[in-house]
Write an enzyme that holds these catalytic residues in place. Sequence first.
Site, short mmCIF file in Angstrom:
data_model
loop_
_atom_site.label_atom_id
_atom_site.label_comp_id
_atom_site.label_asym_id
_atom_site.label_seq_id
_atom_site.Cartn_x
_atom_site.Cartn_y
_atom_site.Cartn_z
CB ALA A 100 5.98 35.25 -13.72
CD GLU A 101 3.15 31.35 -10.57
OE1 GLU A 101 2.97 31.71 -9.40
OE2 GLU A 101 2.21 31.16 -11.37
#
Length: 199
Positions: A100-101
Amino acid sequence: MTLAKNWSRWLTALALALVCAVLPARPGDCGSIYKYVDADGVIHYSNIPSRPEYQAVQLKPLMVVHKTSNSRPSDYDRLILAASARHGIDSNLVRAVIRAESGFNPNAVSPKGAMGLMQIMPGTSKYLGVANPFDPQENINGGVRYLKELMGRFNNNLVFALAAYNAGPQSVEKHNGIPPYEETVTYLKRVINYYAGYR
């Protein structure tokens, strides 16, 4: 609302999100997020519009500037497993956060200055003793350590810890729960979906 009451509410939301992650979305069900602003100006988010005041919202994608990288997610398995074992965090959760990051790009830099695989901010990097946030081993170890600290700070409430990882622990404490930021809501949904997929 107290943190204890919020914990119960967001634990239910987490369960719903995990179900939504593994089941096909139905119209008006898990595939959308809705919000409304109450009379006190408090913003409420939900994946199920239980009141007529809820309106569907278009969530903006998280903005990450990626420098070129030819790395693959599997390139970091050994580092993820080591850091997860060291700090007592589920390795699948770490994979979900990294995906996600940064999309597993060790050279990723966000517009706000977050760096590396786990998108560590400069101040947090200094606090964690991460000298080179673009070094995968340092970044993963620092990010997992920080996630562990946030889990402890929020009594092992995964949703609060993830929200704090994205928006900062002070924001979670200020709002006695999930901060009413669309970016944070998008982030939580994304991490939880990835986490459910890895498990």
